[in-house]
Design a protein around this motif. Structure first.
Motif, PDB file in Angstrom:
ATOM      1  N   ALA A  82      50.946-131.326  -1.207  1.00  0.00           N
ATOM      2  CA  ALA A  82      52.308-131.357  -0.677  1.00  0.00           C
ATOM      3  C   ALA A  82      53.148-130.302  -1.379  1.00  0.00           C
ATOM      4  O   ALA A  82      53.194-130.252  -2.613  1.00  0.00           O
ATOM      5  N   ALA A  83      53.797-129.464  -0.588  1.00  0.00           N
ATOM      6  CA  ALA A  83      54.739-128.476  -1.113  1.00  0.00           C
ATOM      7  C   ALA A  83      56.126-128.900  -0.658  1.00  0.00           C
ATOM      8  O   ALA A  83      56.515-128.656   0.476  1.00  0.00           O
ATOM      9  N   PRO A  84      56.893-129.581  -1.513  1.00  0.00           N
ATOM     10  CA  PRO A  84      58.208-130.089  -1.107  1.00  0.00           C
ATOM     11  C   PRO A  84      59.161-128.961  -0.738  1.00  0.00           C
ATOM     12  O   PRO A  84      59.034-127.827  -1.215  1.00  0.00           O
ATOM     13  N   CYS A  85      60.136-129.308   0.101  1.00  0.00           N
ATOM     14  CA  CYS A  85      61.173-128.346   0.460  1.00  0.00           C
ATOM     15  C   CYS A  85      62.465-128.777  -0.233  1.00  0.00           C
ATOM     16  O   CYS A  85      62.473-129.061  -1.422  1.00  0.00           O
ATOM     17  N   CYS A  86      63.549-128.893   0.501  1.00  0.00           N
ATOM     18  CA  CYS A  86      64.828-129.237  -0.113  1.00  0.00           C
ATOM     19  C   CYS A  86      64.815-130.660  -0.673  1.00  0.00           C
ATOM     20  O   CYS A  86      64.014-131.487  -0.252  1.00  0.00           O
TER      21      CYS A  86
END
Length: 416
Positions: free
Chosen positions: A306-310
């Motif tokens: 998982a590459a989180p965003c805001c």
């Protein structure tokens, strides 16, 4: 493709012979780990290079944070370096020569399953690249059909100038995925077959740059049968990705991919895909990452990237709650509060995943100049029972900051 099961010593002896053949070896990669063991290195890469002092075997080993490169003269020194790596409990060896690709996987019973595939094209008469300062090897070369289908490359197989940063993201993500899958295969991840492929679900897939590239790499470069399911709330994304998949089927003959329209927490997968092996959530905005992680936990997915965003949710909660002493300076200024909220959000996600029986790494997957959202959570399901101390640490952390992480609510760990 030929495949055989043999004693591990015999399989490793064959790997040794290929690696120590400087006229044929292109490169070799050792990764993964044998069941119940942990090698000294996370990964090792080997290739022959020509230096002023003569031909050397270049060995690059990777620990958790950096790479270490050493050059060993041909002969006894190179053989000793190879023997040291063969003695490590790596779970997989991938060896490329100018005529064949050889793959070895160690089973739970410490046997070796080996596959050999002929290299397509007139490469037998082409010597391997032994230059010491060669251009960094690309896992997906610029002329790969998937990059043109995604609009990253032109018809001549050149990366478009405006898409260089995206290409870099793709390369670095695929590199992490390669190591992660190799490490888990035969341990947390089952070995896929043509009838039961590796099932990858991308939650919030958007236009699928990273996932199409991952699918192409695992199938073409690693020879793994893979089925891809993409989920996105936009009908437009599903239609676009279906066209890309169809284009790839015409171009390369296969692309087992299907796209579902729906929210991350509510989309219904096809019946055969109800238990995915790998779950991806790449730049899903704010709490959409939490929804993706919660679904992955619910599926007991063996591997999650998982590459989180805001990170708006906890940032808003921090603005509304008093800051515990003596940390007022962390939230007094807006820019510091936002950055701290990013760190706190991903820290509690990491803790919650560990409480659910996952081993978690938090890493940078691409330099910040290419994208400001460059943190990646890699979670591997071990099923281990969480330590009571971890539970206390988590409870103390959220109580001190008076926050309610969305992932905790979705997992039933905290009241909403």
């Amino acid at each position: 493709m030929s495949s055989t099961t043999e004693p591990l010593a015999d399989g490793l002896a064959r790997v040794r012979a290929h690696v120590l053949d400087p006229e044929a070896l292109v490169r070799a990669v050792a990764a993964g780990r044998q069941k119940g063991e942990r090698p000294q290195w996370r990964r090792a890469e080997l290739r022959w290079v020509d230096l002023r002092a003569g031909r050397h075997l270049q060995v690059t080993t990777y620990d958790a944070t950096q790479a270490h490169t050493a050059n060993h003269p041909a002969g006894d020194a190179a053989a000793a370096a190879v023997d040291a790596l063969l003695a490590e409990p790596f779970g997989n060896w991938h060896v490329e020569t100018n005529t064949q690709v050889h793959q070895l996987r160690v089973t739970k019973k410490r046997d070796a399953i080996t596959h050999s595939t002929a290299v397509a094209g007139p490469t037998a008469d082409t010597p391997p690249d032994r230059s010491h300062d060669r251009t960094k090897e690309r896992l997906l070369p610029a002329d790969d059909p998937v990059l043109a289908a995604l609009g990253l490359a032109d018809a001549q197989g050149r990366i478009k100038p405006s898409r260089q940063a995206k290409y870099r993201q793709v390369e670095e993500f695929v590199r992490i995925l390669d190591v992660s899958v190799a490490d888990a295969l035969g341990n947390q991840l089952r070995t896929p077959t043509a009838n039961d492929p590796l099932r990858i679900v991308d939650l919030g897939c958007g236009n699928g740059y990273l996932t199409f590239a991952a699918h192409r790499f695992l199938t073409e470069q690693r020879g793994l049968p893979v089925r891809l399911i993409g989920v996105d709330v936009k009908q437009q994304s599903a239609e676009h990705n279906s066209l890309v998949a169809e284009s790839l089927r015409r171009e390369v003959g296969h692309c087992d991919a299907e796209f579902v329209v729906g929210t991350i927490d509510g989309a219904r997968l096809p019946e055969r895909d109800q238990r995915p092996d790998v779950v991806l959530a790449l730049h899903a905005c704010d709490t959409a990452t939490d929804e993706a992680l919660a679904r992955a936990v619910g599926w007991q997915a063996p591997l999650v990237l998982a590459a989180p965003c805001c990170h708006h949710d906890l940032s808003a909660q921090l603005r509304a709650a008093p800051t515990p002493a003596p940390y007022s300076s962390l939230t007094r200024h807006g820019i510091l509060r936002e950055r701290f909220a990013d760190t706190l959000t991903d820290a509690v996600r990491e803790m919650l995943l560990r409480l659910q029986g996952y081993r978690v790494d938090v890493m940078q997957f691409v330099e910040s100049r290419h994208t400001p959202r460059n943190t990646l959570l890699r979670a591997v399901r071990t099923g281990a029972t969480a330590d009571a101390a971890l539970r206390r640490e988590y409870d103390d952390l959220v109580a001190s900051w008076q926050v309610t992480p969305r992932l905790a609510v979705l997992l039933g760990q905290q009241e909403g």
